[in-house]
Design an enzyme around this catalytic site. Structure first.
Site, PDB file in Angstrom:
ATOM      1  N   LYS A 189       0.697  -1.395   0.133  1.00 33.84           N
ATOM      2  CA  LYS A 189       0.787  -0.045  -0.036  1.00 33.84           C
ATOM      3  C   LYS A 189       0.925   1.129  -0.045  1.00 33.84           C
ATOM      4  O   LYS A 189       0.369   2.254  -0.510  1.00 33.84           O
ATOM      5  CB  LYS A 189      -0.907  -0.056   1.778  1.00 33.84           C
ATOM      6  CG  LYS A 189      -1.834  -1.098   1.721  1.00 33.84           C
ATOM      7  CD  LYS A 189      -2.991  -0.508   2.368  1.00 33.84           C
ATOM      8  CE  LYS A 189      -4.781  -1.893   2.074  1.00 33.84           C
ATOM      9  NZ  LYS A 189      -5.100  -1.910   3.091  1.00 33.84           N
TER      10      LYS A 189
HETATM   11  N1  GLU Z   1      -8.816  -6.889   6.108  1.00 32.14           N
HETATM   12  C1  GLU Z   1      -8.220  -7.975   5.400  1.00 32.14           C
HETATM   13  C2  GLU Z   1      -6.889  -7.078   4.038  1.00 32.14           C
HETATM   14  O1  GLU Z   1      -7.002  -6.321   3.859  1.00 32.14           O
HETATM   15  C3  GLU Z   1      -8.587  -8.267   4.294  1.00 32.14           C
HETATM   16  C4  GLU Z   1      -9.611 -10.037   5.484  1.00 32.14           C
HETATM   17  C5  GLU Z   1     -10.492 -11.097   4.792  1.00 32.14           C
HETATM   18  O2  GLU Z   1     -10.297 -11.496   3.385  1.00 32.14           O
HETATM   19  O3  GLU Z   1     -10.221 -12.028   5.367  1.00 32.14           O
HETATM   20  O4  GLU Z   1      -5.783  -7.315   3.931  1.00 32.14           O
END
Ligand code: GLU
Length: 298
Positions: free
Chosen positions: A264
């Site tokens: 990111k």
């Molecule tokens: N919040 C996680 C992320 O942004 C993804 C979680 C999921 O898809 O289970 O990497």
């Protein structure tokens, strides 16, 4: 009893980003794949904000993520901005549900307090090597040191203690990944007893994600292969809570110009860059889906 999944008459898919910065093209590829699979099945699509880790949340990134997803043409039926029957859709607003789940796990004697500090953890982690036919270990494996400790002494230190989930009750997890095929995990060799609430009081991703997928009635999880090793832990929690398993599809990650996993922090992989270059949403979708991927695990 609030730990009941929302009743669904259609398939349910979701995208669950963490607002820790702008989505990069790899994140957007996962979002597109999850959304397309869901819409192809005539399903309900959920947008869930995984802002469980307050200190890592970047102010304003949730709004920018929603804007980028919408610009690409992704829409959702339930989410933080539109509501829905399984809300709230921000993890930071779901603490009560995670606490209830933890209470259930505790009442089934599936958790214990862990007072290990970093040094204890280094000493309390068992060595491991790859085991053929099983999913690889995900980092050092906790030896279960505090599982054997005196519970009264542990309670006295409860304030600074983490909570761990015991994996010995149901150690073997098998599932058929829609992208990668059959996966077999032996939890004591994948992670050992794992943390569901951190020492600093924050909820662990494994618990929050499992509870949310279960209660939101998600039937199909499409996500990046970086999360493959989390799935057996989430399935163990779902099973312990009596919640149904979704089907899983772990898709390959996108590579950056150097062939590394995208981050990111790298602005060159952002949607903003494509927009500045004059891409239309349809062109951006095609570009993202045709980008180079990191070879899938076998
Ligand atoms: N919040 C996680 C992320 O942004 C993804 C979680 C999921 O898809 O289970 O990497």
């Amino acid at each position: 009893m609030t730990l009941q999944p929302v009743e669904r008459s259609r398939p349910v898919g979701r995208y669950a980003p963490s607002p820790t910065g702008d989505l990069h093209l790899g994140n957007l590829r996962t979002a597109l794949a999850a959304w397309e699979a869901c819409r192809r099945d005539g399903g309900i699509f959920i947008l869930r904000i995984e802002d469980i880790d307050g200190p890592r949340t970047v102010p304003g990134s949730e709004e920018r993520m929603l804007e980028d997803l919408r610009w690409l043409g992704i829409d959702w039926d339930e989410g933080p901005d539109v509501g829905g029957p399984a809300g709230p859709y921000r993890q930071s607003e779901r603490s009560g549900l995670y606490q209830e789940a933890l209470d259930v796990l505790r009442s089934r004697e599936l958790t214990y307090l862990c007072t290990c500090n970093r040094r204890d953890l280094r000493e309390a982690s068992a060595p491991h090597g790859p085991v053929s036919g099983l999913m690889a270990p995900d980092g050092p494996i906790y030896s279960g040191r505090c599982r054997r400790a005196d519970p009264a002494r542990q309670r006295a230190h409860a304030l600074g203690a983490a909570v761990r989930f015991r994996v010995d009750a149901d150690p073997l997890i098998t599932f058929d990944d829609l992208t990668l095929g059959r996966q077999v995990a032996d939890l004591p060799r994948l992670s050992g007893d794992f943390i569901v609430r951190r020492r600093d009081g924050l909820w662990a991703y494994q618990l929050a994600c499992a509870v949310d997928d279960g209660l939101m009635g998600v039937t199909h999880v499409v996500r990046g292969q970086d999360l493959l090793l989390s799935t057996p832990r989430q399935m163990a929690i779902l099973h312990a809570l009596g919640l149904p398993f979704p089907r899983y599809s772990h898709i390959p990650l996108l590579a950056d110009a150097q062939g590394r996993r995208m981050s990111k922090r790298d602005g060159s992989c952002s949607l903003r860059r494509l927009r500045e270059q004059g891409f239309s949403p349809a062109q951006a979708r095609r570009h993202i889906m045709a980008s180079q991927v990191i070879a899938p695990r076998t």
